[in-house]
Design a protein around this motif. Structure first.
Motif, short mmCIF file in Angstrom:
data_model
loop_
_atom_site.label_atom_id
_atom_site.label_comp_id
_atom_site.label_asym_id
_atom_site.label_seq_id
_atom_site.Cartn_x
_atom_site.Cartn_y
_atom_site.Cartn_z
N ILE A 1 64.96 39.38 46.55
CA ILE A 1 65.46 40.66 47.06
C ILE A 1 65.76 41.58 45.87
CG2 ILE A 1 67.24 41.78 48.49
CD1 ILE A 1 65.33 39.88 50.03
N ASP A 2 64.77 42.42 45.53
CA ASP A 2 64.91 43.24 44.33
C ASP A 2 64.21 44.61 44.45
OD1 ASP A 2 62.30 42.41 44.34
OD2 ASP A 2 62.32 41.48 42.36
N GLY A 3 63.64 44.93 45.62
CA GLY A 3 62.96 46.22 45.76
C GLY A 3 61.55 46.23 45.18
N GLU A 4 61.02 45.05 44.83
CA GLU A 4 59.63 44.91 44.38
C GLU A 4 58.93 44.01 45.38
OE1 GLU A 4 58.39 46.15 41.49
OE2 GLU A 4 60.00 46.18 39.97
N LEU A 5 57.70 44.39 45.77
CA LEU A 5 56.98 43.61 46.79
C LEU A 5 56.54 42.25 46.25
CD1 LEU A 5 54.75 46.31 48.51
CD2 LEU A 5 56.64 45.05 49.55
N ASP A 6 57.02 41.17 46.85
CA ASP A 6 56.56 39.81 46.51
C ASP A 6 55.16 39.61 47.09
OD1 ASP A 6 59.46 40.01 46.97
OD2 ASP A 6 59.50 37.92 46.31
N LYS A 7 54.38 38.72 46.47
CA LYS A 7 53.05 38.37 46.96
C LYS A 7 53.12 37.91 48.43
CE LYS A 7 48.66 37.42 46.48
NZ LYS A 7 47.80 38.54 46.78
N GLN A 8 54.22 37.24 48.77
CA GLN A 8 54.34 36.66 50.12
C GLN A 8 54.32 37.72 51.23
OE1 GLN A 8 56.67 32.86 50.44
NE2 GLN A 8 57.99 34.05 49.07
N PHE B 1 74.38 42.61 66.80
CA PHE B 1 74.87 43.41 65.68
C PHE B 1 74.02 44.66 65.50
CE2 PHE B 1 76.16 39.08 64.94
CZ PHE B 1 77.44 39.18 64.43
N ALA B 2 74.65 45.72 65.01
CA ALA B 2 73.93 46.92 64.58
C ALA B 2 74.38 47.16 63.14
CB ALA B 2 74.26 48.11 65.47
N TYR B 3 73.68 46.51 62.20
CA TYR B 3 74.07 46.62 60.79
C TYR B 3 73.57 47.94 60.22
CZ TYR B 3 74.58 41.48 60.98
OH TYR B 3 74.94 40.19 61.28
N HIS B 4 74.49 48.78 59.79
CA HIS B 4 74.12 50.02 59.10
C HIS B 4 74.13 49.70 57.61
CE1 HIS B 4 75.60 51.37 62.97
NE2 HIS B 4 75.05 52.55 62.76
N VAL B 5 72.93 49.60 57.02
CA VAL B 5 72.84 49.23 55.61
C VAL B 5 72.64 50.50 54.81
CG1 VAL B 5 71.76 47.72 53.92
CG2 VAL B 5 71.79 47.05 56.34
N ALA B 6 73.62 50.81 53.97
CA ALA B 6 73.64 52.09 53.26
C ALA B 6 72.93 51.98 51.92
CB ALA B 6 75.09 52.54 53.06
N ARG C 1 68.54 45.15 48.54
CA ARG C 1 68.25 45.88 47.30
C ARG C 1 67.03 46.77 47.53
NH1 ARG C 1 72.49 44.38 46.36
NH2 ARG C 1 73.37 43.28 44.58
N TRP C 2 67.03 47.97 46.96
CA TRP C 2 65.90 48.87 47.10
C TRP C 2 65.61 49.53 45.77
CZ3 TRP C 2 66.68 54.07 46.07
CH2 TRP C 2 68.02 54.50 46.04
N MET C 3 64.40 50.08 45.68
CA MET C 3 64.01 50.79 44.47
C MET C 3 63.05 51.90 44.86
SD MET C 3 62.21 49.33 41.04
CE MET C 3 63.13 47.83 41.07
N ARG C 4 63.20 53.09 44.24
CA ARG C 4 62.21 54.15 44.46
C ARG C 4 61.18 54.03 43.33
NH1 ARG C 4 63.84 60.04 46.36
NH2 ARG C 4 65.21 59.93 44.54
N HIS C 5 59.93 53.88 43.72
CA HIS C 5 58.87 53.61 42.76
C HIS C 5 58.20 54.91 42.29
CE1 HIS C 5 58.82 49.13 43.22
NE2 HIS C 5 59.55 49.48 44.26
N LYS D 1 57.65 56.24 46.75
CA LYS D 1 58.00 55.41 47.91
C LYS D 1 59.17 54.48 47.58
CE LYS D 1 53.52 55.54 50.11
NZ LYS D 1 52.30 54.88 50.48
N VAL D 2 60.06 54.36 48.54
CA VAL D 2 61.16 53.40 48.44
C VAL D 2 60.68 52.06 49.00
CG1 VAL D 2 63.45 52.80 49.32
CG2 VAL D 2 62.97 55.15 48.61
N ILE D 3 60.89 51.00 48.26
CA ILE D 3 60.71 49.65 48.78
C ILE D 3 62.11 49.06 48.92
CG2 ILE D 3 59.80 47.31 48.35
CD1 ILE D 3 57.56 49.25 48.83
N TRP D 4 62.47 48.70 50.16
CA TRP D 4 63.84 48.24 50.45
C TRP D 4 63.73 46.85 51.08
CZ3 TRP D 4 67.93 52.17 52.50
CH2 TRP D 4 69.20 51.57 52.53
N GLU D 5 64.24 45.85 50.37
CA GLU D 5 64.16 44.47 50.86
C GLU D 5 65.53 43.97 51.31
OE1 GLU D 5 60.66 42.19 48.54
OE2 GLU D 5 62.31 42.78 47.25
#
Ligand code: CA
Ligand code: CA
Ligand code: CA
Ligand code: CA
Length: 260
Positions: A47-54, A138-143, A172-176, A180-184
């Motif tokens: 969980i780091d905001g980078e796309l895993d091969k999986q 649950f309705a998790y609001h993840v900020a 965790r997310w990252m704007r590339h 584009k944001v990748i949010w894992e």
């Protein structure tokens, strides 16, 4: 009519009504579209905001159902997501473009729905039903600060408690470079016996398990309140209201955990 025949008629009416109710409830749940599947993985996602091969194993699903504020222009928001699972967690990645990322209120418990937020709706046993002030779902609001918030049970004074449930979701997310944001996220799944502060463990996931699931994005670009709320799942309005997910699990899609 004899007492016995009256009894038989009453029994028939009750049986017919029960059958109708059961059929209606089943039809209501099955009518929610789309439904999703998640493939199993042997090694946990990082969980780091980078796309895993999986993630190549999973199919993209669009966030394209307007729940509030109509459908935004593509330049305002467009997004999609994938799901995977292992016995410990449900894994989610969202990939999206949002022209302004905003977390204007630092306190995670204050007006958290008016910041840019990924909202993960989860119902461990796909029971459907009311969940606003209980843990049936649950309705998790993840900020953007990676904190997850939902509404807890009312206390004796009737106050509505907002709870951080950060141990339920690692985010965790990252704007590339491409914008584009990748949010894992790794989501631990809790059943309806969850209570805060009792050391409750998440459930162990298994193949064939069916959950209630929906994902949505609250987009705000600087307004006082959120501008758009865009989901994975078409929400049929009740009395004109489509903002039902935070209190009613009936509107969630079905998610089935499948094999490799
Ligand atoms: Ca990753
Ligand atoms: Ca936007
Ligand atoms: Ca439930
Ligand atoms: Ca925004």
């Amino acid at each position: 009519m004899t007492f016995l025949s009256k009894l038989k008629v009453s029994a028939k009416v009750i049986a017919t009504c029960s059958l109708f109710a059961a059929t209606y409830l089943t039809a209501a749940n099955d009518a929610v579209t789309p439904s999703f599947v998640a493939h199993h993985i042997d090694t946990a996602i990082v969980i780091d905001g980078e796309l895993d091969k999986q993630w190549d194993k999973a199919t993209w699903h669009n966030l394209d159902q307007p729940i509030l504020g109509g459908m935004p222009d593509k330049s305002d928001f467009n997004g999609r997501f994938k799901l995977l699972w292992d016995k410990d967690a449900l894994y989610l990645v969202a990939e999206f473009e949002d022209d302004v990322l905003i977390d204007k209120i630092a306190d995670p418990l204050e007006f958290y729905w008016d910041d840019d937020t990924l909202e993960v709706f989860l119902d461990e046993d796909a029971s459907g039903g009311e969940h606003q002030f209980n843990y049936n779902a649950f309705a998790y609001h993840v900020a953007l600060d990676n904190q997850a918030v939902d509404i807890g049970e009312k206390d004796s004074s009737g106050k509505t408690p907002f709870l951080t449930l950060n141990d339920h979701i690692k985010s965790r997310w990252m704007r590339h470079q491409n914008g584009k944001v990748i949010w894992e996220m790794a989501i631990s799944v809790y059943d309806d016996s969850f209570k805060p502060n009792i050391g409750k463990q998440p459930v162990t996931l298994h193949q064939g398990k069916v959950l209630g699931f929906m994902l949505a994005y609250c987009d705000n670009d600087g307004s006082k309140t959120r501008e758009h709320f865009i989901g994975s799942t078409k929400v049929e309005p009740i009395n004109g209201d489509t903002n039902l997910g935070y209190r009613l699990a009936d509107v969630f899609s079905k998610l089935t955990l499948i094999g490799d």
